[in-house]
Design a protein around this motif. Structure first.
Motif, PDB file in Angstrom:
ATOM      1  N   GLU A 173      39.131  63.952  61.628  1.00 41.49           N
ATOM      2  CA  GLU A 173      40.074  63.570  60.577  1.00 41.49           C
ATOM      3  C   GLU A 173      41.512  63.609  61.087  1.00 41.49           C
ATOM      4  O   GLU A 173      42.336  62.771  60.707  1.00 41.49           O
ATOM      5  N   ILE A 203      42.022  70.825  59.181  1.00 42.02           N
ATOM      6  CA  ILE A 203      41.234  69.592  59.171  1.00 42.02           C
ATOM      7  C   ILE A 203      40.542  69.458  60.522  1.00 42.02           C
ATOM      8  O   ILE A 203      41.059  69.886  61.554  1.00 42.02           O
ATOM      9  N   LEU A 248      47.104  64.417  53.786  1.00 44.51           N
ATOM     10  CA  LEU A 248      46.761  65.027  55.071  1.00 44.51           C
ATOM     11  C   LEU A 248      47.832  64.754  56.119  1.00 44.51           C
ATOM     12  O   LEU A 248      47.822  65.356  57.194  1.00 44.51           O
TER      13      LEU A 248
END
Length: 654
Positions: free
Chosen positions: A430, A426, A467
């Protein structure tokens, strides 16, 4: 010594014994071909002369024999010519198509010639019969395949021998852990199967059927096998779906056959797994038209359960995780008149289950199964078995000799949050958002009374879409929640979104699921639990409850005004708590920044590290410690729980 080896002739599995018609067809073709090859070509002239000298010559040599007047008779067929010489020798040759000079030459030389048919009555008859033989052979082949797949009888309908797994399990009650109450409930079944006369003499009626109810993976099938293993009786296991076929009446016939087998081998146990496949309620309207086969199968099962007396040593065990869908006729006394709950294990039960599954695994001396059990609240026995196996696989991948505590913790994370996606990269932006988001969850979890403590915070992607994640697990099992605990959970869920607003200055889509869950909690408090003043103690919606919780769908039974009031309350409550969460994050801004820095450095931090960061911040800034207050609250609950357990143990000893 007697030789028990079966010869190919007597072997029932021999292909030719199983397919006699195909064998006959093959034999007939071989005989005809041999007959045609050895007899057909020269039978006519050999019958006339009795000569056995036959020569095959080329066409040019044959024409030369005609020119030399060596031949006295010629027979012309469709594909070959045969001729007899003056000395009795037979000559044969293949016809050359398009040659019209041969007949003229025969007339010229005055040689007698005629035509003949190369076929005879036998081959002509076989030409008519062969297609029918092929069709019959194919029909027998496919009929045999259907018989194997469906059982015995006409097209196999009615047989159940192939679908029933009959065995004498070696499983004992010692192999089943974490369901002590369920084991006590079925203990008398074992005793009845071992000593049926004891119960018959006293006039006791043992339950005909026992329904094992529980979530998937809790050990219902294992417990049923343990009953048969302890009693040392045949165990006939079958799934509910295997009764149902496309032919109407097959399921009912299979039920009859199953019970006949069990009665012949009594005392015995019949175990029907996933019985809801055939036992769904007929009043629900689900058995119409194409599902008539299921209803006939259910009716046959009901009549079979009524067909043997209470002294018949055949016990029926069944398992389901959807008891609310079963027909009431199944549940009445005299059929499945006892329900045994096989629930998810508590803390002590999880320790016992982990000990069972680690028997054959080389564990390191530092392994503490109590810590693993504490982190796995809510997991079933099958989940715990998978946790141990995953830990062993991790240890093997690292080329370790034993399974260490860290391997078990990593395995627990896999079970709760999914597989780590280390290859998923990522971007820094982010990553920053995820770090602040998860830190917000963690801070609210540690500083809010009634919230679940943090065990780990990570910004490593896991599962399909996460995530990052924050693991919150209770220190002990909870079967209900108080109002302040529900509000605490709402605050923790809002903490991620609020952290994005406070520290990033802009919100993202990452909090979508958090907001949905927070809304559902408040909605349940209003509509179901009667915890607000909007509807008071009135239940606004009656959900279709099942053993596993609400199954969706509800009927609205309240006014539009009340619905509007509920919507306004939910929105106002979310806004109010969100503002309070933002204020808490502003107050602990420094602790959040320290947490994010550590997350950037390590990507994973423990709950202990989170608590130390917040405690240090509170001490440096002279803030009354909310973390310590939360820790004291949890410790008091644990002490109270331990005290109750001690009192219960003393009562049991007395």
């Amino acid at each position: 010594m007697q030789n028990n080896k079966k010869s190919p002739k007597n072997n029932p599995n021999n292909f030719f014994n199983q397919n006699p018609l195909i064998t006959f067809a093959i034999f007939s073709v071989v005989v005809i071909l041999l007959f045609k090859a050895l007899v057909g070509e020269n039978s006519s002239m050999e019958g006339q002369t009795g000569s056995k000298r036959t020569q095959q010559v080329s066409y040019s040599e044959f024409k030369e024999l005609v020119s030399n007047k060596t031949l006295n008779k010629v027979e012309i067929g469709q594909t070959f010519i045969r001729a007899k010489s003056t000395d009795g020798t037979l000559y044969t040759t293949r016809i050359v198509k398009g040659d019209t000079e041969l007949v003229k030459e025969l007339d010229k030389q005055g040689i007698d010639y005629s035509g003949f048919s190369e076929t005879n009555w036998f081959t002509e008859m076989f030409g008519w019969l062969f297609p029918f033989l092929i069709i019959m052979a194919l029909w027998m082949f496919f009929a045999g395949r259907m018989q194997k797949s469906m059982g015995n009888g006409i097209l196999g309908m009615g047989g159940s021998k192939n679908m029933v797994n009959s065995e004498k399990p070696k499983t004992k009650f010692d192999d089943v852990a974490g369901v002590e109450e369920a084991k006590e409930e079925v203990q008398e079944i074992v005793d009845f199967l071992k000593h049926p006369g004891r119960y018959v003499e006293i006039g006791a009626k043992i339950p005909k059927g026992v329904l094992l109810v529980g979530s998937p993976g809790t050990g219902k099938t294992l417990l049923a096998k343990a009953v048969a293993g302890e009693a040392d009786v045949p165990f006939f296991s079958v799934t509910g779906s295997s009764f149902i076929e496309m032919f109407v009446g097959v399921g009912a016939a299979r039920v009859r056959d199953l019970f006949e087998q069990a009665k012949k081998d009594s005392p015995s146990i019949i175990f029907i797994d996933e019985i809801d496949a055939i036992g769904k309620s007929r009043a629900a309207g689900g058995m119409m038209g194409g599902n008539d086969e299921r209803e006939q199968t259910l009716n046959q099962l009901l009549s079979e359960m009524d067909g043997f007396g209470t002294d018949t040593p055949v016990i029926i065990l069944a398992a389901t995780n959807r008891p609310e869908t079963l027909d009431q006729a199944l549940m009445r006394p005299g059929r499945f008149d006892r329900q045994v709950l096989v629930d998810k294990p508590d803390f002590e039960g999880r320790i016992k289950i982990l000990k069972v599954h680690t028997k054959g695994v080389k564990m390191d001396d530092d392994v503490e199964l109590e810590e693993v059990a504490r982190l796995t609240a809510g997991l079933a026995g099958a989940d715990l078995a998978n946790v141990v196996n995953e830990a062993a696989l991790l240890a093997g991948r690292k080329n370790q000799k034993t399974v260490k505590q860290q391997d078990l913790f990593e395995s627990v994370e896999r079970a709760l949050a999914g597989l780590a996606k280390k290859s998923r990269r990522i971007n820094p932006k982010e990553k920053k958002i995820v770090a602040y988001h998860e830190s917000g969850h963690a801070l609210l979890a540690e500083t809010t009374k009634g919230a679940k403590q943090v065990s780990k915070v990570s910004i490593v992607p896991r599962g399909l879409a996460a995530l990052g994640y924050t693991l919150n697990k209770p220190e002990e099992d909870k079967f209900m929640m108080q109002r302040h605990e529900l509000w605490a959970e709402v605050d923790v869920l809002l903490g991620g979104r609020a952290a994005e607003q406070v520290f990033i200055g802009e919100i993202s889509t990452g909090a979508g699921n958090d907001l949905e869950r927070a809304t559902d909690i408040i909605k349940s408090m209003v509509q179901t639990y009667g915890m607000t003043d909007v509807a008071g103690l009135m239940v606004m919606e009656k959900s279709r409850q099942s053993f596993l919780g609400p199954q969706g769908g509800s009927s609205r039974e309240y006014s539009d005004k009340l619905a509007q009031d509920a919507d306004e309350f939910i929105k106002a409550s979310l806004d109010e708590h969100y503002k309070a969460v933002v204020a808490r994050l502003e107050e602990y801004r420094g602790a959040i920044e320290d947490m994010v820095k550590l997350l950037y450095k390590k990507e994973n931090i423990t709950g202990e590290e989170v608590r130390n960061i917040i405690l240090d911040f509170e001490k440096e800034n002279g803030i009354e410690s909310k973390v310590q207050e939360h820790i004291n609250e949890i410790e008091d609950e644990l002490k109270e729980d331990a005290s109750m357990s001690e009192k219960e143990s003393k009562v049991d000893e007395q």
